[in-house]
Write a protein that holds these residues in place. Structure first.
Motif, PDB file in Angstrom:
ATOM      1  N   GLN A 357      -5.860  -0.702  -1.560  1.00 43.93           N
ATOM      2  CA  GLN A 357      -5.203  -1.920  -1.661  1.00 43.93           C
ATOM      3  C   GLN A 357      -5.004  -2.125  -0.024  1.00 43.93           C
ATOM      4  O   GLN A 357      -4.326  -1.107   0.699  1.00 43.93           O
ATOM      5  N   SER A 358      -5.193  -3.322   0.392  1.00 48.23           N
ATOM      6  CA  SER A 358      -4.903  -3.547   1.746  1.00 48.23           C
ATOM      7  C   SER A 358      -4.132  -4.830   2.171  1.00 48.23           C
ATOM      8  O   SER A 358      -4.317  -5.784   1.103  1.00 48.23           O
ATOM      9  N   PHE A 359      -3.328  -4.835   2.928  1.00 53.64           N
ATOM     10  CA  PHE A 359      -2.539  -6.137   3.504  1.00 53.64           C
ATOM     11  C   PHE A 359      -2.028  -5.902   4.855  1.00 53.64           C
ATOM     12  O   PHE A 359      -1.957  -5.003   5.570  1.00 53.64           O
ATOM     13  N   GLU A 360      -1.284  -6.905   5.331  1.00 57.29           N
ATOM     14  CA  GLU A 360      -0.821  -6.922   6.980  1.00 57.29           C
ATOM     15  C   GLU A 360       0.788  -6.903   6.706  1.00 57.29           C
ATOM     16  O   GLU A 360       1.188  -7.973   5.887  1.00 57.29           O
ATOM     17  N   ALA A 361       1.202  -6.535   7.683  1.00 61.74           N
ATOM     18  CA  ALA A 361       2.597  -6.648   7.675  1.00 61.74           C
ATOM     19  C   ALA A 361       3.171  -6.642   9.187  1.00 61.74           C
ATOM     20  O   ALA A 361       2.267  -6.375  10.139  1.00 61.74           O
ATOM     21  N   GLN A 362       4.663  -6.528   9.590  1.00 63.81           N
ATOM     22  CA  GLN A 362       5.124  -6.687  10.566  1.00 63.81           C
ATOM     23  C   GLN A 362       6.419  -5.727  10.627  1.00 63.81           C
ATOM     24  O   GLN A 362       7.382  -5.858   9.974  1.00 63.81           O
ATOM     25  N   PHE A 363       6.426  -4.712  11.486  1.00 68.71           N
ATOM     26  CA  PHE A 363       7.737  -3.884  11.856  1.00 68.71           C
ATOM     27  C   PHE A 363       8.458  -4.774  13.068  1.00 68.71           C
ATOM     28  O   PHE A 363       7.877  -5.318  13.812  1.00 68.71           O
ATOM     29  N   SER A 364       9.773  -4.841  12.655  1.00 67.18           N
ATOM     30  CA  SER A 364      10.616  -5.483  13.556  1.00 67.18           C
ATOM     31  C   SER A 364      11.775  -4.552  14.177  1.00 67.18           C
ATOM     32  O   SER A 364      12.392  -4.176  13.274  1.00 67.18           O
ATOM     33  N   TRP A 365      12.083  -4.253  15.229  1.00 67.21           N
ATOM     34  CA  TRP A 365      13.015  -3.582  15.714  1.00 67.21           C
ATOM     35  C   TRP A 365      13.821  -4.651  17.058  1.00 67.21           C
ATOM     36  O   TRP A 365      12.959  -5.712  17.405  1.00 67.21           O
ATOM     37  N   PRO A 366      14.842  -4.361  17.347  1.00 69.90           N
ATOM     38  CA  PRO A 366      15.536  -5.142  18.379  1.00 69.90           C
ATOM     39  C   PRO A 366      14.902  -5.343  19.585  1.00 69.90           C
ATOM     40  O   PRO A 366      14.873  -6.427  19.957  1.00 69.90           O
ATOM     41  N   ASP A 367      14.418  -4.149  20.059  1.00 64.48           N
ATOM     42  CA  ASP A 367      13.480  -4.555  21.477  1.00 64.48           C
ATOM     43  C   ASP A 367      11.709  -4.336  21.168  1.00 64.48           C
ATOM     44  O   ASP A 367      10.886  -4.407  22.214  1.00 64.48           O
ATOM     45  N   GLU A 368      11.376  -4.577  20.049  1.00 62.67           N
ATOM     46  CA  GLU A 368       9.793  -4.283  19.749  1.00 62.67           C
ATOM     47  C   GLU A 368       9.309  -4.641  18.446  1.00 62.67           C
ATOM     48  O   GLU A 368      10.229  -4.764  17.659  1.00 62.67           O
ATOM     49  N   LYS A 369       8.359  -5.493  18.217  1.00 65.90           N
ATOM     50  CA  LYS A 369       7.731  -5.987  17.257  1.00 65.90           C
ATOM     51  C   LYS A 369       6.292  -5.456  16.954  1.00 65.90           C
ATOM     52  O   LYS A 369       5.409  -5.271  18.070  1.00 65.90           O
ATOM     53  N   LEU A 370       5.937  -5.061  15.696  1.00 66.96           N
ATOM     54  CA  LEU A 370       4.732  -4.233  15.551  1.00 66.96           C
ATOM     55  C   LEU A 370       3.786  -4.906  14.467  1.00 66.96           C
ATOM     56  O   LEU A 370       4.332  -5.023  13.494  1.00 66.96           O
ATOM     57  N   ASP A 371       2.725  -5.423  14.816  1.00 64.78           N
ATOM     58  CA  ASP A 371       1.822  -5.742  13.555  1.00 64.78           C
ATOM     59  C   ASP A 371       0.861  -4.641  13.259  1.00 64.78           C
ATOM     60  O   ASP A 371       0.296  -4.087  13.732  1.00 64.78           O
ATOM     61  N   VAL A 372       0.864  -4.539  11.901  1.00 62.55           N
ATOM     62  CA  VAL A 372       0.477  -3.448  11.402  1.00 62.55           C
ATOM     63  C   VAL A 372      -0.730  -3.716  10.115  1.00 62.55           C
ATOM     64  O   VAL A 372      -0.410  -4.839   9.503  1.00 62.55           O
ATOM     65  N   GLU A 373      -1.909  -3.005  10.013  1.00 64.67           N
ATOM     66  CA  GLU A 373      -2.602  -3.062   8.688  1.00 64.67           C
ATOM     67  C   GLU A 373      -2.333  -1.893   7.933  1.00 64.67           C
ATOM     68  O   GLU A 373      -2.405  -0.988   8.384  1.00 64.67           O
ATOM     69  N   MET A 374      -2.065  -2.216   6.668  1.00 68.50           N
ATOM     70  CA  MET A 374      -1.708  -1.036   5.544  1.00 68.50           C
ATOM     71  C   MET A 374      -2.874  -1.112   4.927  1.00 68.50           C
ATOM     72  O   MET A 374      -3.162  -2.049   3.976  1.00 68.50           O
ATOM     73  N   ARG A 375      -3.152   0.211   4.353  1.00 62.29           N
ATOM     74  CA  ARG A 375      -4.078   0.594   3.366  1.00 62.29           C
ATOM     75  C   ARG A 375      -3.838   1.815   2.612  1.00 62.29           C
ATOM     76  O   ARG A 375      -3.265   2.830   3.029  1.00 62.29           O
ATOM     77  N   ILE A 376      -3.419   1.321   1.267  1.00 61.21           N
ATOM     78  CA  ILE A 376      -2.986   2.315   0.267  1.00 61.21           C
ATOM     79  C   ILE A 376      -4.291   2.946  -0.601  1.00 61.21           C
ATOM     80  O   ILE A 376      -4.971   2.277  -1.154  1.00 61.21           O
ATOM     81  N   ILE A 377      -4.391   4.300  -0.227  1.00 60.70           N
ATOM     82  CA  ILE A 377      -5.814   4.951  -0.661  1.00 60.70           C
ATOM     83  C   ILE A 377      -5.381   5.901  -1.937  1.00 60.70           C
ATOM     84  O   ILE A 377      -4.600   6.728  -1.666  1.00 60.70           O
ATOM     85  N   PRO A 378      -6.149   5.632  -3.048  1.00 59.82           N
ATOM     86  CA  PRO A 378      -5.732   6.762  -4.060  1.00 59.82           C
ATOM     87  C   PRO A 378      -6.006   7.952  -3.830  1.00 59.82           C
ATOM     88  O   PRO A 378      -7.298   8.255  -3.398  1.00 59.82           O
ATOM     89  N   TYR A 379      -5.378   8.997  -3.921  1.00 62.45           N
ATOM     90  CA  TYR A 379      -5.834  10.748  -3.886  1.00 62.45           C
ATOM     91  C   TYR A 379      -5.564  11.154  -5.587  1.00 62.45           C
ATOM     92  O   TYR A 379      -4.339  11.976  -5.176  1.00 62.45           O
ATOM     93  N   GLY A 380      -6.443  10.995  -6.427  1.00 56.23           N
ATOM     94  CA  GLY A 380      -5.788  11.677  -7.638  1.00 56.23           C
ATOM     95  C   GLY A 380      -5.109  10.531  -8.365  1.00 56.23           C
ATOM     96  O   GLY A 380      -4.636   9.397  -7.820  1.00 56.23           O
ATOM     97  N   GLU A 381      -4.510  10.933  -9.557  1.00 57.01           N
ATOM     98  CA  GLU A 381      -3.737  10.210 -10.395  1.00 57.01           C
ATOM     99  C   GLU A 381      -2.261  10.280  -9.932  1.00 57.01           C
ATOM    100  O   GLU A 381      -1.392   9.438 -10.399  1.00 57.01           O
ATOM    101  N   ASP A 382      -1.906  11.356  -9.256  1.00 57.14           N
ATOM    102  CA  ASP A 382      -0.529  11.592  -8.860  1.00 57.14           C
ATOM    103  C   ASP A 382       0.089  11.259  -7.453  1.00 57.14           C
ATOM    104  O   ASP A 382       1.091  11.537  -6.962  1.00 57.14           O
ATOM    105  N   LEU A 383      -1.087  11.038  -6.650  1.00 61.22           N
ATOM    106  CA  LEU A 383      -0.817  10.875  -4.937  1.00 61.22           C
ATOM    107  C   LEU A 383      -1.716   9.838  -4.615  1.00 61.22           C
ATOM    108  O   LEU A 383      -2.547   9.408  -5.088  1.00 61.22           O
ATOM    109  N   ALA A 384      -1.060   9.235  -3.427  1.00 62.11           N
ATOM    110  CA  ALA A 384      -1.740   8.153  -2.661  1.00 62.11           C
ATOM    111  C   ALA A 384      -1.578   8.149  -1.247  1.00 62.11           C
ATOM    112  O   ALA A 384      -0.456   8.638  -0.635  1.00 62.11           O
ATOM    113  N   LEU A 385      -2.351   7.820  -0.237  1.00 58.39           N
ATOM    114  CA  LEU A 385      -2.331   8.106   1.118  1.00 58.39           C
ATOM    115  C   LEU A 385      -1.988   6.668   1.566  1.00 58.39           C
ATOM    116  O   LEU A 385      -2.913   5.766   1.330  1.00 58.39           O
TER     117      LEU A 385
END
Length: 694
Positions: A357-385
């Protein structure tokens, strides 16, 4: 029985000695492994630094290649270089140096304004470097220098190729301290002590905690040489030694062995070997993770965090709690509620469908903003990266690229002159609206289906144009005759440049042309008007001289009439000579009027008299097979006009009638008058109401 009792402690003591020796050997192996690991880590550090600088060299070379010298100005250099400066950290400045060694443009201007118009040829090292790259055309890394901020730095010098070789250079100035802070995390800079110097000059480029390194006598260090462009840097990596007490270690080791059972020593050895292998694998894994610029989070269903790793360049992640146990602890303070809910939904979908699963989001801090791309990769049935990639600079570069494309499209489409792009083989690639209107094409697709040579009125002209482009690389204001799609020919002045393509790609022609069809027509009209003016002046001169000759003839004819009575047999001949001289004088008057040297006299005229004079002249000049008759109305009103002009009009009509009767006939001159009124119901009347003479 006693012998068995004595042998048993002896065997136990011997086993203890053997186990103690094995333990000591294991300690030495561990120290030797740590040394090998430190050597590998030092090599990793040098590779990381070398690849970083190699990337900046490649970026600077691409910038120099994309910015053609003949079209480069300080304004469009900033447009080319600013996205590079913003997208690739480590550059202190990017300068454009002309062929004389003077800095013409800098990016960014605010922090490097003192460098503008700076003559760098006064510096011995730079003069040698600049002369070398202008001679060889090869990229060069300069010797260490001091930046305006007082920090050490180096410059990547790349020649800008012109028509006949290098004509200028682009200097990418790197801040060494900034490079070290980007390549290595704060934890690495605190754990290890780095010394970096130029091997050729011996100048120190970077040093961290040098005083601490000198005081600790048990420090171990590794020296690595790395090639930086055309120069060699020497990097020393120090690691503080643990001033442990070997005697205490031995005592505790033997105490642990003695207190341990002989059977447990075997399992303890296996446990230590597993720990060692785990440490080796973890160290290798951490080195690999540190080389990747992404953050990794190992998750269980429900969002529970098992492990978290952020690269050293992510200063925004240093405030994340050490014991964060779920995604809320990690991101709740820096992400919106909608983004957190989306992560939870995609995490459940990842475990359910076992799909990335992939999507884009944004981190916001008082002095910084960060655009990020997040990917959730399945690692078996009980773990994900969960992989988090920083795409802020990519987003900014895309924004700059979009703005640049919009500016280009605005200039391209709003130009009043046609702008075109064609392949060298003769295929249309791009054409603005002015060009489509010029050729009469509604769409670019329709124009692309037509070979370029079809729009040339003379195809030989295209062959000549391509020959000039191959010889000079460009053509300016060349006169051509082009054809529209309907076959209409138009004249144009064309300017075009040949851009060589990359290996495997076809070269293209980029240019513009200006429609001069109307201008050429006006020039022809002006030339014709000048010719007519010259003819008029010539006619005026001839008429003036001819009028002087006629004056004598007319004067002597009038004098002869006064000397003879009307009954004299030659009187009519003399009168005819006089009338002919008068008409010749009137002809010269018309010529003078044409030449704007005479004036037309508007006086009351008797049309019947003019008709009779014309008839007498015709009877003596035209073919005798044509009979001239007069049908004149008496009492017609006088008209206002120039006698010579009216006479010429009637004479022209008679000459046309004579030409229409080559075998003879009857020519009748008729005069009269007619009253024209306004018929009832008539709105448009070509003539005003009144009496007209014909």
């Amino acid at each position: 029985m006693k012998r068995i009792v004595l042998v048993q402690p002896l065997l136990f003591f011997l086993a203890v000695i053997l186990l103690g020796g094995a333990w000591q050997l294991q300690h030495q192996n561990k120290a030797r492994y740590a040394r090998n690991e430190f050597q590998v880590l030092s090599q990793q550090f040098s590779i990381r630094l070398r690849e970083f600088i190699k990337t900046r060299i490649a970026i600077t070379e691409r910038l120099a290649k994309s910015a053609h010298a003949s079209m480069l100005t300080p304004e469009n250099f900033e447009m080319h270089a600013l996205p590079v400066y913003l997208s690739f950290p480590g550059f202190e400045a990017i300068n454009y140096i002309n062929g004389k060694g003077t800095i013409d443009a800098v990016v960014p201007v605010e922090t490097n304004r003192p460098a503008l118009n700076l003559d760098l040829m006064t510096t011995v090292h730079f003069r040698e470097h600049f002369q070398e790259i202008m001679r060889t055309g090869q990229t060069l890394v300069s010797v260490p220098m001091e930046l305006f901020s007082g920090e050490p730095g180096v410059a990547i010098l790349v020649p800008v190729q012109g028509e006949k070789g290098p004509v200028a250079a682009i200097a990418g100035v790197l801040d060494v301290h900034k490079i070290m802070e980007i390549c290595f995390s704060r934890r690495e800079l605190m754990t290890y002590h780095f010394q970096l110097m130029d091997a050729g000059t011996g100048k120190r480029l970077f040093s961290a905690n040098a005083a601490t390194v000198k005081k600790n006598g048990k420090d171990s260090f590794e020296t690595v040489n790395l090639a930086v462009g055309s120069r060699t840097w020497e990097m020393k990596v120090f690691k503080a030694g643990a001033a442990g007490n070997d005697l205490v270690f031995v005592f505790l080791t033997w105490l642990a062995i003695i207190l341990s059972a002989g059977s447990l020593s075997y399992f303890a050895g296996r446990f230590l070997r597993n720990i060692k292998e785990l440490a080796i694998n973890e160290a290798r894994f951490r080195v690999l993770l540190d080389a990747i610029p992404d953050a990794f989070i190992l998750l269980e269903p429900g969002g529970r965090v098992l492990d978290f790793h952020a690269p050293g360049g992510w200063t925004c992640c240093e405030d994340i709690p050490e014991g964060a146990s779920n995604l809320d602890d990690l991101f709740a303070a820096s992400m919106s509620a909608d983004s957190m809910e989306q992560i939870a939904i995609l995490l459940r979908r990842c475990f359910e469908n076992q799909e990335i699963q992939s999507f884009e989001a944004q981190f916001s801090w008082p002095d910084e903003k960060l655009d990020v791309e997040m990917r959730i990769i399945p690692y078996g049935e009980d773990l994900a990266l969960l992989m988090v990639r920083n795409i802020s600079k990519q987003k900014q570069a895309e924004m700059w690229l979009k703005a640049s494309r919009e500016r280009y499209q605005t200039i391209f489409q709003e130009s009043q002159d046609p702008i075109f792009v064609t392949t060298l083989g003769g295929r249309f690639v791009e054409m603005n609206r002015a060009g489509l209107n010029f050729f009469g094409s509604k769409t670019l697709g329709h124009l692309k289906s037509i070979p370029v040579e079809e729009v040339y009125a003379d195809k030989v002209e295209r062959v000549k144009l391509l020959k000039a482009l191959r010889e000079n690389g460009f053509v300016r204001n060349r006169h051509l005759v082009l054809k529209q799609l309907d076959g209409t020919k138009r004249e144009a002045l064309i300017s075009v440049r040949l851009l060589e393509g990359e290996p495997g790609n076809e070269s293209i022609l980029v240019g513009t042309f200006h429609d001069i069809t109307e201008l050429s027509a006006l020039q022809k009209q002006l030339l014709q008007a000048q010719k007519m003016e010259s003819i008029g002046r010539l006619a005026g001169g001839v008429a003036h001289d001819f009028n002087n000759i006629l004056s004598g003839a007319l004067g002597y004819a009038s004098l002869m009439k006064t000397k003879m009575p009307p009954t004299h047999p030659f009187y009519d001949y003399v009168e005819t000579i006089e009338r002919g001289a008068v008409r010749a004088s009137e002809l010269t008057a018309r010529l003078l009027g044409f030449a704007r040297q005479g004036q037309f006299a508007m006086i009351p005229l008797d049309v019947n008299k003019i008709a009779m004079d014309t008839a007498k002249l015709l009877q003596s000049t035209i073919n005798k097979t044509i009979e001239v008759h007069l049908d004149l109305q008496d009492g017609i009103p006088a008209i206002s006009g120039d006698p010579s002009q009216i006479h010429q009009v009637i004479m022209n009509l008679c000459v046309n009638a004579r030409d229409a009767m080559p075998d003879g006939g009857k020519l009748t001159l008729t005069t009269g008058s007619r009253h024209i009124g306004s018929p009832p119901g008539t709105v448009d009347q070509p003539l005003q109401e009144g009496t007209y003479v014909f």
